[in-house]
Design a protein around this motif. Structure first.
Motif, PDB file in Angstrom:
ATOM      1  N   MET A   4      31.243  44.894  48.136  1.00 38.94           N
ATOM      2  CA  MET A   4      32.673  44.977  47.833  1.00 38.94           C
ATOM      3  C   MET A   4      33.461  43.915  48.593  1.00 38.94           C
ATOM      4  SD  MET A   4      33.754  48.916  47.034  1.00 38.94           S
ATOM      5  CE  MET A   4      33.121  49.745  48.491  1.00 38.94           C
ATOM      6  N   ILE A   5      32.997  43.526  49.779  1.00 36.25           N
ATOM      7  CA  ILE A   5      33.635  42.417  50.494  1.00 36.25           C
ATOM      8  C   ILE A   5      33.527  41.142  49.659  1.00 36.25           C
ATOM      9  CG2 ILE A   5      33.500  40.922  52.516  1.00 36.25           C
ATOM     10  CD1 ILE A   5      32.590  43.307  54.150  1.00 36.25           C
ATOM     11  N   ILE A   6      32.345  40.905  49.124  1.00 34.91           N
ATOM     12  CA  ILE A   6      32.138  39.717  48.292  1.00 34.91           C
ATOM     13  C   ILE A   6      33.028  39.766  47.061  1.00 34.91           C
ATOM     14  CG2 ILE A   6      30.448  38.428  46.922  1.00 34.91           C
ATOM     15  CD1 ILE A   6      28.290  39.616  48.835  1.00 34.91           C
ATOM     16  N   SER A   7      33.098  40.942  46.424  1.00 39.45           N
ATOM     17  CA  SER A   7      33.926  41.101  45.230  1.00 39.45           C
ATOM     18  C   SER A   7      35.397  40.860  45.544  1.00 39.45           C
ATOM     19  CB  SER A   7      33.738  42.501  44.643  1.00 39.45           C
ATOM     20  OG  SER A   7      34.583  42.699  43.527  1.00 39.45           O
ATOM     21  N   ALA A   8      35.853  41.353  46.694  1.00 37.13           N
ATOM     22  CA  ALA A   8      37.252  41.183  47.068  1.00 37.13           C
ATOM     23  C   ALA A   8      37.615  39.709  47.198  1.00 37.13           C
ATOM     24  CB  ALA A   8      37.540  41.908  48.378  1.00 37.13           C
ATOM     25  N   ALA A   9      36.694  38.908  47.732  1.00 37.13           N
ATOM     26  CA  ALA A   9      36.956  37.477  47.897  1.00 37.13           C
ATOM     27  C   ALA A   9      36.760  36.710  46.597  1.00 37.13           C
ATOM     28  CB  ALA A   9      36.048  36.904  48.984  1.00 37.13           C
ATOM     29  N   GLU A  10      35.705  37.061  45.857  1.00 37.90           N
ATOM     30  CA  GLU A  10      35.347  36.299  44.659  1.00 37.90           C
ATOM     31  C   GLU A  10      36.226  36.637  43.460  1.00 37.90           C
ATOM     32  OE1 GLU A  10      31.589  35.871  41.540  1.00 37.90           O
ATOM     33  OE2 GLU A  10      31.224  36.558  43.587  1.00 37.90           O
ATOM     34  N   ASP A  11      36.500  37.926  43.252  1.00 41.10           N
ATOM     35  CA  ASP A  11      37.153  38.363  42.019  1.00 41.10           C
ATOM     36  C   ASP A  11      38.641  38.679  42.160  1.00 41.10           C
ATOM     37  OD1 ASP A  11      34.760  38.262  40.501  1.00 41.10           O
ATOM     38  OD2 ASP A  11      34.119  40.143  41.414  1.00 41.10           O
ATOM     39  N   ILE A  12      39.108  38.907  43.379  1.00 40.22           N
ATOM     40  CA  ILE A  12      40.517  39.272  43.601  1.00 40.22           C
ATOM     41  C   ILE A  12      41.241  38.165  44.352  1.00 40.22           C
ATOM     42  CG2 ILE A  12      42.058  40.952  44.693  1.00 40.22           C
ATOM     43  CD1 ILE A  12      39.785  43.027  44.232  1.00 40.22           C
ATOM     44  N   GLY A  13      40.670  37.730  45.448  1.00 35.84           N
ATOM     45  CA  GLY A  13      41.164  36.567  46.153  1.00 35.84           C
ATOM     46  C   GLY A  13      42.639  36.617  46.482  1.00 35.84           C
TER      47      GLY A  13
ATOM     48  N   ALA B 257      39.287  47.770  42.026  1.00 33.76           N
ATOM     49  CA  ALA B 257      39.308  47.788  40.563  1.00 33.76           C
ATOM     50  C   ALA B 257      40.727  47.699  40.011  1.00 33.76           C
ATOM     51  CB  ALA B 257      38.610  49.041  40.040  1.00 33.76           C
ATOM     52  N   THR B 258      41.686  48.296  40.715  1.00 27.25           N
ATOM     53  CA  THR B 258      43.067  48.315  40.229  1.00 27.25           C
ATOM     54  C   THR B 258      43.892  47.136  40.740  1.00 27.25           C
ATOM     55  OG1 THR B 258      43.668  49.812  42.050  1.00 27.25           O
ATOM     56  CG2 THR B 258      43.104  50.823  39.947  1.00 27.25           C
ATOM     57  N   SER B 259      43.295  46.256  41.524  1.00 29.95           N
ATOM     58  CA  SER B 259      44.001  45.070  42.019  1.00 29.95           C
ATOM     59  C   SER B 259      44.033  43.985  40.952  1.00 29.95           C
ATOM     60  CB  SER B 259      43.302  44.521  43.263  1.00 29.95           C
ATOM     61  OG  SER B 259      43.477  45.362  44.377  1.00 29.95           O
ATOM     62  N   PRO B 260      45.095  43.142  40.951  1.00 27.50           N
ATOM     63  CA  PRO B 260      45.092  41.969  40.063  1.00 27.50           C
ATOM     64  C   PRO B 260      43.932  41.055  40.444  1.00 27.50           C
ATOM     65  CG  PRO B 260      46.860  41.820  41.680  1.00 27.50           C
ATOM     66  CD  PRO B 260      46.299  43.208  41.791  1.00 27.50           C
ATOM     67  N   LYS B 261      43.452  40.297  39.491  1.00 23.19           N
ATOM     68  CA  LYS B 261      42.237  39.510  39.699  1.00 23.19           C
ATOM     69  C   LYS B 261      42.510  38.009  39.688  1.00 23.19           C
ATOM     70  CE  LYS B 261      39.664  43.248  39.679  1.00 23.19           C
ATOM     71  NZ  LYS B 261      40.714  44.245  39.481  1.00 23.19           N
ATOM     72  N   SER B 262      41.770  37.292  40.537  1.00 22.86           N
ATOM     73  CA  SER B 262      41.810  35.835  40.563  1.00 22.86           C
ATOM     74  C   SER B 262      40.525  35.311  41.194  1.00 22.86           C
ATOM     75  CB  SER B 262      43.008  35.331  41.368  1.00 22.86           C
ATOM     76  OG  SER B 262      42.920  33.922  41.550  1.00 22.86           O
ATOM     77  N   ASN B 263      39.938  34.311  40.576  1.00 22.80           N
ATOM     78  CA  ASN B 263      38.757  33.665  41.176  1.00 22.80           C
ATOM     79  C   ASN B 263      39.061  32.220  41.546  1.00 22.80           C
ATOM     80  OD1 ASN B 263      38.875  32.489  38.652  1.00 22.80           O
ATOM     81  ND2 ASN B 263      36.687  32.647  38.225  1.00 22.80           N
ATOM     82  N   SER B 264      40.360  31.910  41.779  1.00 18.22           N
ATOM     83  CA  SER B 264      40.758  30.523  42.034  1.00 18.22           C
ATOM     84  C   SER B 264      40.129  29.965  43.311  1.00 18.22           C
ATOM     85  CB  SER B 264      42.286  30.421  42.112  1.00 18.22           C
ATOM     86  OG  SER B 264      42.796  31.113  43.238  1.00 18.22           O
ATOM     87  N   THR B 265      40.006  30.780  44.355  1.00 21.47           N
ATOM     88  CA  THR B 265      39.423  30.274  45.604  1.00 21.47           C
ATOM     89  C   THR B 265      37.922  30.059  45.462  1.00 21.47           C
ATOM     90  OG1 THR B 265      39.241  32.552  46.425  1.00 21.47           O
ATOM     91  CG2 THR B 265      41.202  31.312  47.043  1.00 21.47           C
ATOM     92  N   TYR B 266      37.287  30.923  44.694  1.00 23.70           N
ATOM     93  CA  TYR B 266      35.851  30.801  44.414  1.00 23.70           C
ATOM     94  C   TYR B 266      35.573  29.494  43.664  1.00 23.70           C
ATOM     95  CZ  TYR B 266      31.617  31.880  41.619  1.00 23.70           C
ATOM     96  OH  TYR B 266      30.408  31.845  40.982  1.00 23.70           O
ATOM     97  N   LEU B 267      36.383  29.220  42.636  1.00 27.23           N
ATOM     98  CA  LEU B 267      36.208  27.990  41.867  1.00 27.23           C
ATOM     99  C   LEU B 267      36.547  26.762  42.713  1.00 27.23           C
ATOM    100  CD1 LEU B 267      37.795  29.094  38.456  1.00 27.23           C
ATOM    101  CD2 LEU B 267      35.366  28.953  39.039  1.00 27.23           C
ATOM    102  N   ALA B 268      37.563  26.891  43.569  1.00 26.15           N
ATOM    103  CA  ALA B 268      37.987  25.754  44.388  1.00 26.15           C
ATOM    104  C   ALA B 268      36.880  25.286  45.329  1.00 26.15           C
ATOM    105  CB  ALA B 268      39.234  26.124  45.186  1.00 26.15           C
ATOM    106  N   ILE B 269      36.245  26.218  46.041  1.00 22.64           N
ATOM    107  CA  ILE B 269      35.214  25.809  46.994  1.00 22.64           C
ATOM    108  C   ILE B 269      33.992  25.267  46.270  1.00 22.64           C
ATOM    109  CG2 ILE B 269      34.221  28.135  47.208  1.00 22.64           C
ATOM    110  CD1 ILE B 269      34.465  25.362  49.927  1.00 22.64           C
TER     111      ILE B 269
END
Length: 427
Positions: free
Chosen positions: A282-291, A328-340
């Motif tokens: 879930m830590i990974i998901s929080a950084a990768e999918d929510i950011g 699950a209910t948080s807005p999602k963004s993978n912009s930091t994942y794509l950036a790195i």
């Protein structure tokens, strides 16, 4: 051989030449085989998914080297048990025997104090440690112990290796060789095994035990699928679908479906999954999918990870549920994942571009003479704590890695960046 033992246990090889898979480690001339045959085996960590031969390899090493072999359970053994084994090893040294091998399955479940208790004996050679883990030892094994061990990565078995194991069982097993079994189709057997030898043998036993005694058995994809559906509780026991279920869990969080996330969480908890593993994912998901769409998600996920290690089950189910629903209910963004990933790709392409002179540190007189740090503008000396200057190597000035996601938080960040940078900073 006791015919009442599970097939996987009956088929456990005793010699390295009978071992199937992991050729990168145990083939002639491979690194681990050389260490075994030379007798100079360091303490090691065997890291790989379930059913790929970690325990079997530990037993083979012990038998090949003819050393005393102690097994500790990461679930039931405490610090006292560890110290007792170490004391036995020390006493055995008086009889000029080689240092014993201490095998710890699921070493990632050992607490910090349990792992600490191994350090001295591993360092002074009183014991040779073989730890087996399905989890990344960088996260689960304390650094002082990890630094004293060689880590070997074991891989899931491929279809040809699984077929070899399958035919070995039919030809050599004390029970199966007396049954007329024909494998007409093996696709379902290989699919349900998922690269796991133990699972392959479990599935084969389930299929055979559902057929009438004394009759020939023809194994087809349809028969395997039907038998597993009838015996799904047995098949799933002990988290057999470890990787599939965690994948469904993370994808449910990414897809913003809290109901599905909680369902897959419940499946993992009922299957006995390691709660630290769930929290870490879930830590990974929080950084990768929510950011940046909700930075608090990463903080909550980290707090969840620390909390479940202190609280344990069954109360940790509540902490895990709260975090899963929040993610699950948080807005999602993978912009930091794509950036790195984009930045790493450019680094791999362009190599070590020189750091601009004005950004270099200048602690010596010579460096200052070489204009290190010259013309650098200290942001806090300017209005709004900001001043325009170049921070990228000259060859890639203007390159954009971070592209804000379409969510409220990143829209605000985008407007702020455009306000201070103007047209200089583009997205």
């Amino acid at each position: 051989m006791n015919s009442q033992l599970p097939l996987a246990e009956r088929m456990r090889p005793k010699h390295i030449d009978d071992y199937v898979g992991q050729t990168h480690l145990v083939a002639k001339g491979a690194v681990l085989r050389n260490a075994i045959e030379s007798g100079r085996l360091p303490s090691i960590i065997l890291w790989g998914p379930p059913g790929v031969g970690k325990t079997t390899l530990a037993h083979i090493i012990s038998q090949t080297l003819q050393r005393p072999f102690y097994t500790l359970s990461a679930i039931s053994s405490g610090v006292k048990d560890v110290r007792d084994v170490i004391e036995k090893a020390r006493k055995a040294q008086f009889f000029n025997t080689q240092n014993p091998i201490v095998f710890i399955d699921e070493i990632h479940r050992f607490s910090k104090s349990q792992q600490d208790s191994l350090l001295g004996a591993v360092e002074d050679g009183t014991i040779t440690l073989i730890g087996a883990t399905t989890e990344n030892p960088s996260f689960e094994v304390i650094s002082p112990l990890l630094s004293r061990c060689q880590v070997y990565v074991l891989q899931s078995l491929d279809s040809s290796e699984l077929k070899t194991l399958l035919h070995k069982a039919l030809e050599c097993d004390v029970v199966l060789k007396n049954i007329h079994i024909t494998i007409e189709e093996d696709d379902a057997l290989l699919l349900f095994s998922g690269g796991d030898a133990r699972k392959l043998y479990n599935v084969l036993e389930i299929v055979i035990h559902t057929q009438p005694v004394g009759e020939s058995i023809v194994i087809t994809n349809e028969l395997v699928t039907a038998c597993l559906q009838k015996n799904i509780a047995l098949y799933d026991k002990g988290g057999e679908q470890h990787y599939d279920v965690i994948s469904a869990f993370i994808k449910s969080i990414r897809g913003s479906d809290p109901n599905a996330a909680v369902y897959w969480l419940a499946r993992m908890l009922e299957g006995g999954e390691d709660i630290s593993f769930i929290a870490r994912r879930m830590i990974i998901s929080a950084a990768e999918d929510i950011g940046l769409a909700n930075p608090n998600a990463l903080l909550l996920a980290q707090a969840c990870f620390e909390s479940v290690k202190v609280i344990g089950m069954p109360e940790s189910r509540i902490i895990l549920s709260e975090t899963a629903i929040y993610l699950a209910t948080s807005p999602k963004s993978n912009s930091t994942y794509l950036a790195i990933d984009d930045a790493i790709a450019l680094v791999q392409k362009t190599g070590s571009l020189p750091v601009p002179l004005h950004l270099r540190n200048a602690p010596t007189k010579l460096m200052k003479q070489l204009q290190y740090g010259k013309n650098y503008k200290y942001s806090h000396e300017y209005e709004g704590n900001f001043v325009k200057q170049d921070f990228l190597p000259s060859d890639i000035i203007g390159t954009s890695f971070w592209k804000p996601g379409t969510n409220q938080r990143e829209e605000e960040l985008k407007k702020y960046m455009q306000k201070i940078w103007g047209n200089y900073y583009t997205f």
